[in-house]
Design a protein around this motif. Structure first.
Motif, mmCIF file in Angstrom:
data_model
loop_
_atom_site.group_PDB
_atom_site.id
_atom_site.type_symbol
_atom_site.label_atom_id
_atom_site.label_comp_id
_atom_site.label_asym_id
_atom_site.label_seq_id
_atom_site.Cartn_x
_atom_site.Cartn_y
_atom_site.Cartn_z
ATOM 1 N N PRO A 145 1.557 2.660 8.475
ATOM 2 C CA PRO A 145 1.347 1.049 8.458
ATOM 3 C C PRO A 145 2.883 0.652 8.750
ATOM 4 O O PRO A 145 3.187 -0.524 9.082
ATOM 5 C CB PRO A 145 0.946 0.724 6.892
ATOM 6 C CG PRO A 145 1.320 2.009 6.127
ATOM 7 C CD PRO A 145 1.192 3.266 6.946
ATOM 8 N N LEU A 146 3.946 1.404 8.482
ATOM 9 C CA LEU A 146 5.219 0.780 8.600
ATOM 10 C C LEU A 146 5.528 1.083 10.292
ATOM 11 O O LEU A 146 6.408 0.101 10.689
ATOM 12 C CB LEU A 146 6.210 1.986 7.841
ATOM 13 C CG LEU A 146 6.128 1.514 6.388
ATOM 14 C CD1 LEU A 146 6.879 2.547 5.667
ATOM 15 C CD2 LEU A 146 6.638 0.148 5.685
ATOM 16 N N PRO A 186 2.773 -5.112 5.334
ATOM 17 C CA PRO A 186 4.447 -4.666 4.889
ATOM 18 C C PRO A 186 5.245 -5.850 4.760
ATOM 19 O O PRO A 186 5.291 -6.964 5.313
ATOM 20 C CB PRO A 186 4.714 -3.554 5.952
ATOM 21 C CG PRO A 186 3.288 -3.595 6.819
ATOM 22 C CD PRO A 186 2.604 -4.556 6.662
ATOM 23 N N ARG A 207 11.086 -5.680 6.554
ATOM 24 C CA ARG A 207 11.986 -4.588 6.282
ATOM 25 C C ARG A 207 12.897 -4.256 7.511
ATOM 26 O O ARG A 207 12.887 -3.269 8.207
ATOM 27 C CB ARG A 207 11.356 -3.290 6.105
ATOM 28 C CG ARG A 207 10.410 -3.734 4.677
ATOM 29 C CD ARG A 207 9.931 -2.240 4.066
ATOM 30 N NE ARG A 207 8.801 -2.210 3.158
ATOM 31 C CZ ARG A 207 8.349 -1.229 2.537
ATOM 32 N NH1 ARG A 207 8.478 0.003 2.842
ATOM 33 N NH2 ARG A 207 7.343 -1.376 1.780
ATOM 34 N N ALA A 231 5.328 7.334 -0.842
ATOM 35 C CA ALA A 231 5.120 7.651 0.574
ATOM 36 C C ALA A 231 5.925 9.062 0.864
ATOM 37 O O ALA A 231 7.115 8.932 0.720
ATOM 38 C CB ALA A 231 4.728 6.731 1.389
ATOM 39 N N SER A 249 0.673 -5.466 -1.173
ATOM 40 C CA SER A 249 0.920 -5.159 0.004
ATOM 41 C C SER A 249 -0.153 -5.506 0.973
ATOM 42 O O SER A 249 -0.628 -4.732 1.593
ATOM 43 C CB SER A 249 1.426 -3.617 0.182
ATOM 44 O OG SER A 249 2.435 -3.312 -0.649
ATOM 45 N N ARG A 296 10.672 -3.818 -2.448
ATOM 46 C CA ARG A 296 10.386 -3.378 -0.800
ATOM 47 C C ARG A 296 9.359 -4.515 -0.139
ATOM 48 O O ARG A 296 9.385 -4.305 1.133
ATOM 49 C CB ARG A 296 9.933 -2.127 -0.798
ATOM 50 C CG ARG A 296 10.830 -1.060 -1.500
ATOM 51 C CD ARG A 296 10.001 0.245 -1.705
ATOM 52 N NE ARG A 296 9.781 0.989 -0.517
ATOM 53 C CZ ARG A 296 10.481 1.910 -0.055
ATOM 54 N NH1 ARG A 296 11.912 1.858 -0.342
ATOM 55 N NH2 ARG A 296 10.293 2.685 1.188
ATOM 56 N N VAL A 298 -2.856 -1.552 6.809
ATOM 57 C CA VAL A 298 -3.408 -2.028 5.408
ATOM 58 C C VAL A 298 -4.311 -3.429 5.620
ATOM 59 O O VAL A 298 -3.814 -4.356 6.280
ATOM 60 C CB VAL A 298 -2.357 -2.349 4.493
ATOM 61 C CG1 VAL A 298 -2.644 -2.902 3.198
ATOM 62 C CG2 VAL A 298 -1.531 -1.026 4.058
ATOM 63 N N PHE A 341 -0.184 7.765 1.397
ATOM 64 C CA PHE A 341 0.763 8.081 2.613
ATOM 65 C C PHE A 341 1.512 9.513 2.223
ATOM 66 O O PHE A 341 2.894 9.559 2.466
ATOM 67 C CB PHE A 341 1.405 7.020 3.278
ATOM 68 C CG PHE A 341 0.402 5.905 3.722
ATOM 69 C CD1 PHE A 341 -0.448 6.124 4.696
ATOM 70 C CD2 PHE A 341 0.316 4.556 2.979
ATOM 71 C CE1 PHE A 341 -1.305 5.204 5.284
ATOM 72 C CE2 PHE A 341 -0.473 3.744 3.452
ATOM 73 C CZ PHE A 341 -1.286 4.221 4.682
HETATM 74 C C1 LIG Z 1 1.581 -2.158 3.344
HETATM 75 C C2 LIG Z 1 2.870 -1.401 3.109
HETATM 76 C C3 LIG Z 1 2.763 -0.005 3.444
HETATM 77 C C4 LIG Z 1 3.743 0.942 2.887
HETATM 78 C C5 LIG Z 1 3.500 2.296 2.769
HETATM 79 C C6 LIG Z 1 4.698 2.808 2.082
HETATM 80 C C7 LIG Z 1 5.176 2.093 0.867
HETATM 81 O O1 LIG Z 1 4.588 1.756 0.021
HETATM 82 C C8 LIG Z 1 6.596 1.893 0.793
HETATM 83 O O2 LIG Z 1 7.299 2.465 1.829
HETATM 84 O O3 LIG Z 1 6.991 1.198 -0.017
#
Ligand SMILES: CCCCCCC(=O)C(=O)O
Ligand code: FMN
Length: 413
Positions: free
Chosen positions: A207-208, A178, A181, A94, A175, A303, A252, A123
């Protein structure tokens, strides 16, 4: 451009020899907030480190005297209905404008000039159509998250991808929410105002932003995180900063499931559907049962879920389960040509890279991304020759052994 054209010459400084050197160069200039997003990993970053370390737990056993003066690096079989210059693609990531103003357009152009495939993130900062114009036939996949309460937007993206000539929808299934993080919270990560998620006509927050807001509300979730070489060091943001987001949020859908959502996608597109984020053989089976054209073994670059298995370690069981019914691809931690070799030896048809593309973008835009691909290509070619393989089809499972097996068998493997 097809595989026989000569890509433009590259002018990255001569002292930069490997992707690791390029990474170091990139970190000299990359803004701390961008660095924190790029290196971001779930929780304590164990999986990010695992993704890098796993390659050294597999050793190669070369064959000699096989005349490797000429080597054909093209994949064993066509992927997305065409032949590529090597079994390597660029995974969706993204907001690539964070690394270079030309963002995804530069990356796609580099992929095109090297005849490798590119996957676009939902994104992104450039549109489905702009990126297709820039990357041509290399732009094969639109990655999608299913959005909560906004299937209208998902449907619109699918139809635009079809109209623009994409080959596949890549559904990211790892995902539903998220990942945790904390690094993003510590660096106050918000997409800069001059950038937008341009696939959407409304000015959405991503979403972040939502993830941060949720995490922010639970002070106990704010812990120090070390992700790769980046250490988040900025002060924790205020409640006011955390809740200041753009208009509506794109969230999401956490209720994503095989039955309803693969059916919905199947009914709404004629494109191939690839499932990204598989780590369990039975999920590979589910994906095939629900009409997937291909599987991407991935832990999302570490991630999403900390301490989850690396894609390389998950690969052999998935390959066995799939048993050739659909292609099996892999991403996560590929940094050397030898990594490509090992993944193919363990049964992957193709591999993809994420973060190295950002190093190239940051240092030299499109040219930097091309350098990344050329470097991996050159390294892969040398490894193929040293391994005694004249073509990808000659890479054999027996050419890699786990270090642990070597120890238990003594010296006579
Ligand atoms: C639900 C997670 C959205 C993250 C959007 C971008 C991504 O995939 C990442 O930063 O990794
Ligand atoms: C900065 C960044 C953004 C990402 N964005 C997305 C995304 O939008 N959708 C997605 O499915 N995966 C996304 N990923 C995961 C990548 O597609 C890929 O799985 C991962 O980067 C591979 O690991 P590597 O970075 O070690 O090569 C992102 C990864 C990074 C590093």
């Amino acid at each position: 451009m097809n595989g026989t054209s000569t890509p433009p010459a590259i002018t990255i400084p001569r002292e930069i020899l490997s992707l690791r050197d390029l990474e170091a160069k990139c970190l000299e200039t990359m803004a701390p907030m961008v660095r924190d997003y790029l290196y971001d990993g779930a929780e304590e970053g164990h999986t990010i480190r695992e993704n890098l370390e796993v390659w050294n737990r597999w050793l190669v056993v070369p064959r000699m005297m096989r005349d490797t003066s000429a080597v054909d690096l093209t994949p064993r079989t066509n992927q997305f209905n065409r032949s590529w210059s090597l079994p390597l693609g660029i995974a969706p990531s993204a907001m690539q404008q964070l690394a270079h103003p030309s963002g995804e357009k530069a990356t796609a152009a580099a992929a095109r000039s090297m005849n490798i495939p590119f996957g676009l993130s939902t994104f992104s900062n450039y549109t489905i159509e702009e990126v297709k114009d820039s990357g041509g036939d290399s732009v094969v996949g639109l990655q999608m998250y299913l959005l909560q309460g906004r299937r209208d937007l998902n449907l619109e993206l699918v139809k635009r991808a079809e109209a623009a000539g994409y080959k596949a929808i890549v559904l990211t299934v790892d995902s539903p929410v998220p990942g945790n993080r904390p690094g993003l919270i510590k660096s106050n990560f918000v997409m800069p105002k001059h950038m937008r998620f341009r696939n959407f006509s409304e000015d959405f927050g991503g979403p972040l932003d939502q993830a941060q807001d949720t995490q922010f509300n639970d002070p106990s979730s704010v812990t120090a995180v070390e992700a790769g070489s980046a250490i988040a060091s900025e002060p924790t943001r205020t409640q006011d900063q955390a809740t200041k987001s753009r208009g509506n949020q794109l969230i999401v859908d956490p209720s994503i499931n095989w039955e309803r959502d693969m059916k919905w996608l199947r009914e709404n597109t004629s494109l191939e559907i690839w499932v990204k984020g598989i780590l369990h053989p039975l999920d590979a089976e589910e994906a095939i049962a629900h009409g997937a054209s291909g599987i991407m073994v991935s832990n999302h670059g570490g991630r999403q879920l900390d301490t989850c298995v690396s894609a390389l370690d998950a690969l052999p069981a998935i390959v066995e389960q799939v048993s050739g019914r659909v292609p099996v691809h892999l991403d996560g931690g590929i940094r050397r040509g030898g990594d490509i070799f090992k993944a193919l030896a363990l049964g992957a048809d193709f591999v993809w890279i994420g973060r190295p593309v950002w190093w190239g973008l940051e240092v030299a835009g499109e040219e930097g991304v091309r350098w990344v691909i050329q470097t991996l290509k050159r390294e892969f070619e040398v490894v193929m020759k040293l391994m005694g393989c004249r073509k990808v089809g000659e890479i054999e499972r027996e050419m890699v052994i786990p270090k642990t097996a070597l120890m238990s068998m003594g010296s006579s493997y």
